[in-house]
Design a protein around this motif. Structure first.
Motif, mmCIF file in Angstrom:
data_model
loop_
_atom_site.group_PDB
_atom_site.id
_atom_site.type_symbol
_atom_site.label_atom_id
_atom_site.label_comp_id
_atom_site.label_asym_id
_atom_site.label_seq_id
_atom_site.Cartn_x
_atom_site.Cartn_y
_atom_site.Cartn_z
ATOM 1 N N ASN A 23 0.655 0.935 5.300
ATOM 2 C CA ASN A 23 2.013 1.461 5.191
ATOM 3 C C ASN A 23 2.013 2.846 4.540
ATOM 4 O OD1 ASN A 23 4.936 1.427 5.186
ATOM 5 N ND2 ASN A 23 4.819 0.891 3.024
ATOM 6 N N LEU A 24 1.211 2.996 3.519
ATOM 7 C CA LEU A 24 1.136 4.285 2.823
ATOM 8 C C LEU A 24 0.560 5.381 3.726
ATOM 9 C CD1 LEU A 24 1.521 5.690 0.070
ATOM 10 C CD2 LEU A 24 -0.823 5.054 -0.462
ATOM 11 N N ALA A 25 -0.405 5.005 4.552
ATOM 12 C CA ALA A 25 -1.059 5.989 5.417
ATOM 13 C C ALA A 25 -0.239 6.326 6.662
ATOM 14 C CB ALA A 25 -2.420 5.480 5.850
ATOM 15 N N THR A 26 0.720 5.472 7.018
ATOM 16 C CA THR A 26 1.460 5.713 8.261
ATOM 17 C C THR A 26 2.928 6.041 7.969
ATOM 18 O OG1 THR A 26 1.836 3.340 8.545
ATOM 19 C CG2 THR A 26 -0.094 4.285 9.652
ATOM 20 N N VAL A 27 3.788 5.060 8.062
ATOM 21 C CA VAL A 27 5.232 5.310 8.006
ATOM 22 C C VAL A 27 5.819 5.310 6.600
ATOM 23 C CG1 VAL A 27 5.677 4.491 10.338
ATOM 24 C CG2 VAL A 27 5.697 2.874 8.456
ATOM 25 N N HIS A 28 5.172 4.707 5.664
ATOM 26 C CA HIS A 28 5.597 4.625 4.263
ATOM 27 C C HIS A 28 7.041 4.133 4.133
ATOM 28 C CE1 HIS A 28 5.192 5.064 0.024
ATOM 29 N NE2 HIS A 28 6.208 5.908 -0.051
ATOM 30 N N LEU A 29 7.250 2.889 4.546
ATOM 31 C CA LEU A 29 8.560 2.269 4.408
ATOM 32 C C LEU A 29 8.715 1.745 2.978
ATOM 33 C CD1 LEU A 29 8.687 0.199 7.715
ATOM 34 C CD2 LEU A 29 9.891 2.324 7.211
ATOM 35 N N PRO A 30 9.686 2.266 2.241
ATOM 36 C CA PRO A 30 9.861 1.822 0.847
ATOM 37 C C PRO A 30 10.178 0.329 0.731
ATOM 38 C CG PRO A 30 11.085 3.841 1.237
ATOM 39 C CD PRO A 30 10.580 3.374 2.567
ATOM 40 N N VAL A 31 10.900 -0.210 1.688
ATOM 41 C CA VAL A 31 11.254 -1.627 1.628
ATOM 42 C C VAL A 31 10.009 -2.502 1.763
ATOM 43 C CG1 VAL A 31 11.780 -1.905 4.094
ATOM 44 C CG2 VAL A 31 12.914 -3.349 2.408
ATOM 45 N N LEU A 32 9.067 -2.089 2.574
ATOM 46 C CA LEU A 32 7.825 -2.841 2.728
ATOM 47 C C LEU A 32 6.982 -2.759 1.460
ATOM 48 C CD1 LEU A 32 6.193 -4.497 4.787
ATOM 49 C CD2 LEU A 32 5.088 -2.386 5.476
ATOM 50 N N ALA A 33 6.929 -1.598 0.879
ATOM 51 C CA ALA A 33 6.174 -1.424 -0.357
ATOM 52 C C ALA A 33 6.797 -2.217 -1.501
ATOM 53 C CB ALA A 33 6.088 0.049 -0.730
ATOM 54 N N SER A 34 8.113 -2.240 -1.568
ATOM 55 C CA SER A 34 8.765 -2.970 -2.653
ATOM 56 C C SER A 34 8.667 -4.478 -2.463
ATOM 57 C CB SER A 34 10.231 -2.548 -2.777
ATOM 58 O OG SER A 34 10.964 -2.940 -1.639
ATOM 59 N N ALA A 35 8.466 -4.938 -1.251
ATOM 60 C CA ALA A 35 8.298 -6.370 -1.008
ATOM 61 C C ALA A 35 6.850 -6.808 -1.208
ATOM 62 C CB ALA A 35 8.756 -6.728 0.407
ATOM 63 N N LEU A 36 5.918 -6.004 -0.724
ATOM 64 C CA LEU A 36 4.512 -6.406 -0.779
ATOM 65 C C LEU A 36 3.821 -6.046 -2.084
ATOM 66 C CD1 LEU A 36 3.212 -5.754 2.830
ATOM 67 C CD2 LEU A 36 3.716 -7.913 1.717
#
Length: 94
Positions: A23-36
């Motif tokens: 996620n960090l290397a591609t689209v960097h969705l904050p919602v995904l980072a905050s969930a995972l």
């Protein structure tokens, strides 16, 4: 089968880390980072706690489990190697 919960926690830890880094290397969705992010942290702490419970605080497996990502799987392998399969009793730790 004493290492099954440890293997599950270690697998969740590694999988969540891989998804977080992707996620960090591609689209960097904050919602995904905050969930995972919390899931990864929780799985990391559970893997450490399970390793300490099974191997003790001052063992090689405990030192291995502190490595983020793959440490839990390395610790589970180390714990499994030192268990006597027929009796389930542990042998001496190196």
């Amino acid at each position: 089968m004493r290492t099954v919960p440890l293997r599950i926690a270690a697998t969740v830890e590694l999988a969540s880390l891989v998804v977080l880094l992707a996620n960090l290397a591609t689209v960097h969705l904050p919602v995904l980072a905050s969930a995972l992010g919390p899931l990864h942290g929780c799985a990391y702490l559970v893997a450490i706690a399970l390793t300490v419970e099974r191997a003790g605080r001052r063992s090689r497996a405990t030192a291995l489990c502190l490595v983020p990502g793959v440490g839990g799987l390395l610790a589970a392998t180390s714990v499994r190697r030192h268990l006597d399969p027929p009796t389930g009793r542990s042998t001496s730790w190196p």
